[in-house]
Design a protein around this motif. Sequence first.
Motif, PDB file in Angstrom:
ATOM      1  N   THR A 174       0.846  -1.192   0.000  1.00 16.03           N
ATOM      2  CA  THR A 174       0.000   0.000   0.000  1.00 16.03           C
ATOM      3  C   THR A 174       0.881   1.242   0.000  1.00 16.03           C
ATOM      4  N   ILE A 175       0.356   2.345  -0.527  1.00 18.20           N
ATOM      5  CA  ILE A 175       1.089   3.624  -0.455  1.00 18.20           C
ATOM      6  C   ILE A 175       0.656   4.448   0.755  1.00 18.20           C
ATOM      7  N   HIS A 176      -0.324   3.997   1.496  1.00 14.54           N
ATOM      8  CA  HIS A 176      -0.929   4.806   2.550  1.00 14.54           C
ATOM      9  C   HIS A 176      -0.208   4.593   3.883  1.00 14.54           C
ATOM     10  N   ASP A 177       0.307   5.685   4.442  1.00 15.38           N
ATOM     11  CA  ASP A 177       1.153   5.619   5.637  1.00 15.38           C
ATOM     12  C   ASP A 177       0.446   4.967   6.820  1.00 15.38           C
ATOM     13  N   LYS A 178      -0.825   5.306   7.009  1.00 15.30           N
ATOM     14  CA  LYS A 178      -1.559   4.763   8.153  1.00 15.30           C
ATOM     15  C   LYS A 178      -1.663   3.246   8.059  1.00 15.30           C
ATOM     16  N   THR A 179      -1.965   2.751   6.863  1.00 18.84           N
ATOM     17  CA  THR A 179      -2.065   1.302   6.680  1.00 18.84           C
ATOM     18  C   THR A 179      -0.701   0.652   6.820  1.00 18.84           C
ATOM     19  N   ALA A 180       0.330   1.285   6.256  1.00 14.85           N
ATOM     20  CA  ALA A 180       1.684   0.728   6.339  1.00 14.85           C
ATOM     21  C   ALA A 180       2.112   0.569   7.796  1.00 14.85           C
ATOM     22  N   ALA A 181       1.761   1.538   8.623  1.00  6.51           N
ATOM     23  CA  ALA A 181       2.087   1.443  10.049  1.00  6.51           C
ATOM     24  C   ALA A 181       1.295   0.320  10.707  1.00  6.51           C
ATOM     25  N   TYR A 186      -0.854   5.121  -8.468  1.00 11.20           N
ATOM     26  CA  TYR A 186       0.495   5.578  -8.137  1.00 11.20           C
ATOM     27  C   TYR A 186       1.547   4.689  -8.787  1.00 11.20           C
ATOM     28  N   LEU A 187       1.396   3.384  -8.664  1.00 14.32           N
ATOM     29  CA  LEU A 187       2.385   2.459  -9.217  1.00 14.32           C
ATOM     30  C   LEU A 187       2.456   2.555 -10.732  1.00 14.32           C
ATOM     31  N   SER A 188       1.323   2.768 -11.357  1.00 13.17           N
ATOM     32  CA  SER A 188       1.312   2.931 -12.810  1.00 13.17           C
ATOM     33  C   SER A 188       2.155   4.133 -13.211  1.00 13.17           C
ATOM     34  N   SER A 189       2.096   5.192 -12.421  1.00  7.35           N
ATOM     35  CA  SER A 189       2.849   6.409 -12.738  1.00  7.35           C
ATOM     36  C   SER A 189       4.340   6.263 -12.475  1.00  7.35           C
ATOM     37  N   ARG A 190       4.745   5.237 -11.689  1.00  2.00           N
ATOM     38  CA  ARG A 190       6.149   5.080 -11.309  1.00  2.00           C
ATOM     39  C   ARG A 190       6.937   4.212 -12.275  1.00  2.00           C
ATOM     40  N   GLY A 191       6.287   3.601 -13.244  1.00  4.81           N
ATOM     41  CA  GLY A 191       7.019   2.854 -14.257  1.00  4.81           C
ATOM     42  C   GLY A 191       7.405   1.444 -13.870  1.00  4.81           C
ATOM     43  N   VAL A 216     -10.719  -5.051  -8.170  1.00  7.51           N
ATOM     44  CA  VAL A 216      -9.702  -5.476  -9.138  1.00  7.51           C
ATOM     45  C   VAL A 216      -9.923  -4.805 -10.482  1.00  7.51           C
ATOM     46  N   VAL A 217     -11.168  -4.791 -10.946  1.00  2.00           N
ATOM     47  CA  VAL A 217     -11.480  -4.150 -12.223  1.00  2.00           C
ATOM     48  C   VAL A 217     -11.130  -2.661 -12.168  1.00  2.00           C
ATOM     49  N   ASP A 218     -11.466  -2.003 -11.081  1.00  3.85           N
ATOM     50  CA  ASP A 218     -11.146  -0.582 -10.937  1.00  3.85           C
ATOM     51  C   ASP A 218      -9.629  -0.355 -10.962  1.00  3.85           C
ATOM     52  N   CYS A 219      -8.875  -1.262 -10.345  1.00  5.29           N
ATOM     53  CA  CYS A 219      -7.412  -1.150 -10.361  1.00  5.29           C
ATOM     54  C   CYS A 219      -6.862  -1.363 -11.776  1.00  5.29           C
ATOM     55  N   LEU A 220      -7.383  -2.358 -12.474  1.00 10.15           N
ATOM     56  CA  LEU A 220      -6.916  -2.620 -13.837  1.00 10.15           C
ATOM     57  C   LEU A 220      -7.143  -1.408 -14.737  1.00 10.15           C
ATOM     58  N   GLU A 221      -8.232  -0.727 -14.530  1.00 11.34           N
ATOM     59  CA  GLU A 221      -8.558   0.414 -15.385  1.00 11.34           C
ATOM     60  C   GLU A 221      -7.531   1.536 -15.292  1.00 11.34           C
ATOM     61  N   VAL A 222      -6.866   1.678 -14.140  1.00  9.38           N
ATOM     62  CA  VAL A 222      -5.917   2.788 -13.975  1.00  9.38           C
ATOM     63  C   VAL A 222      -4.471   2.357 -14.203  1.00  9.38           C
ATOM     64  N   LYS A 276      -8.030   1.531 -19.261  1.00  6.51           N
ATOM     65  CA  LYS A 276      -9.169   2.315 -19.755  1.00  6.51           C
ATOM     66  C   LYS A 276      -9.131   3.730 -19.197  1.00  6.51           C
ATOM     67  N   HIS A 277      -8.754   3.875 -17.931  1.00  2.60           N
ATOM     68  CA  HIS A 277      -8.706   5.201 -17.308  1.00  2.60           C
ATOM     69  C   HIS A 277      -7.283   5.530 -16.831  1.00  2.60           C
ATOM     70  N   CYS A 278      -6.288   5.030 -17.566  1.00  3.38           N
ATOM     71  CA  CYS A 278      -4.902   5.277 -17.198  1.00  3.38           C
ATOM     72  C   CYS A 278      -4.549   6.730 -17.428  1.00  3.38           C
ATOM     73  N   GLU A 279      -3.841   7.326 -16.452  1.00  8.24           N
ATOM     74  CA  GLU A 279      -3.436   8.714 -16.547  1.00  8.24           C
ATOM     75  C   GLU A 279      -2.036   8.818 -17.172  1.00  8.24           C
ATOM     76  N   CYS A 280      -1.463   9.993 -17.145  1.00  4.35           N
ATOM     77  CA  CYS A 280      -0.144  10.255 -17.707  1.00  4.35           C
ATOM     78  C   CYS A 280       0.877   9.279 -17.127  1.00  4.35           C
ATOM     79  N   LEU A 281       1.702   8.724 -17.985  1.00  2.00           N
ATOM     80  CA  LEU A 281       2.660   7.703 -17.557  1.00  2.00           C
ATOM     81  C   LEU A 281       3.963   8.351 -17.076  1.00  2.00           C
ATOM     82  N   THR A 282       3.857   9.199 -16.082  1.00  2.00           N
ATOM     83  CA  THR A 282       5.025   9.886 -15.541  1.00  2.00           C
ATOM     84  C   THR A 282       6.019   8.854 -15.006  1.00  2.00           C
ATOM     85  N   GLY A 283       7.281   9.032 -15.409  1.00  2.00           N
ATOM     86  CA  GLY A 283       8.348   8.170 -14.866  1.00  2.00           C
ATOM     87  C   GLY A 283       8.565   6.902 -15.638  1.00  2.00           C
TER      88      GLY A 283
END
Length: 318
Positions: free
Chosen positions: A159-166, A213-218, A256-262, A310-317
């Motif tokens: 996860t990228i979320h600090d609260k969950t990571a803790a 987030y992971l999609s944007s990190r390459g 899962v479907v929502d994750c695949l879309e991004v 389907k809803h992928c944003e800019c592929l930064t990185g």
Amino acid sequence: MALQDQIQLWGDKRYYGLKHFIRCNFGCKVWKIPLDAGLSCPNRDGTLGFDGCIFCSPAGSGDFAVSRGKSIREQISDGITTIKGKYAINHFIAYFQAFTNTYAPADELRRLYEQALEFDEVVGVAIATRPDCLNSEVLELLQELNQRTYLWVELGLQTIHDKTAALIQRRYELPCFEEALENLKRLGIPVVCHTILGLPGETSAQMVETARYLSSRGISGIKLQLLHVLKGTRLAEMYHQREFDLMSREDYVNTVVDCLEVLSPDIVIHRLTGDGPKELLIGPLWSNDKIRILQDIDKELKESDSWQGKHCECLTGR
């Protein structure tokens, strides 16, 4: 590119699955042999903690290692013999799975990895590790290994979320992951990232945010893992104390479907659910029917006219 053309590139799936990736890159079926190298983890040996992440089983995610306690050479030999006896498969990936597989001096790691390269049938190596266990000597070794065989490195982010990571006792910060990812990418080593869907307290929107987030990190690949509650874990104690609820099958499929879309269309989907050892699994019990889960995901993608990216944003990185 039109959706129909993209789906044809993915072997008639609406996502870029590992099976299709293997077929395109190796031209044949390839089987992963899960290995236990006998290593530990800084989250277990007292360096960072003694109890590990709250979801991790006593085997350190290596519950499916073929011959626990034997050498890597023996484990691979046993795995090849077993699989060849069941299927017409002659090519294998040595998967260093249990615990943290770069958590040792580089010379010791070299000895372990070299045993995998002794087999003509082994066409690649996969190494699961933590991003805080990739020092300069280990990175140099991985760069060498990448020049000798097909290699990918798996980083457990969850996860990228600090609260969950803790909460899950991951015990490293997101910038540590980012540094490790960039170091591996700089060396041309494909990175597969582990995420867990259904962690206590996280909403579906937060899970999708991790995927975006992971999609944007390459990253090169991703594992979307369903949270399993296993016996002998801190997570099991929390579940029995009713501190969180497990995802339903329907919620999981939709997430899962929502994750695949991004996710970018060029990210390989290494996993869409996961396995929990039946003798250890407390829940969700519906996860035992893995084939049905995958069928439900395919069905939902088709019925909602959706697909990876389907809803992928800019592929930064990238």
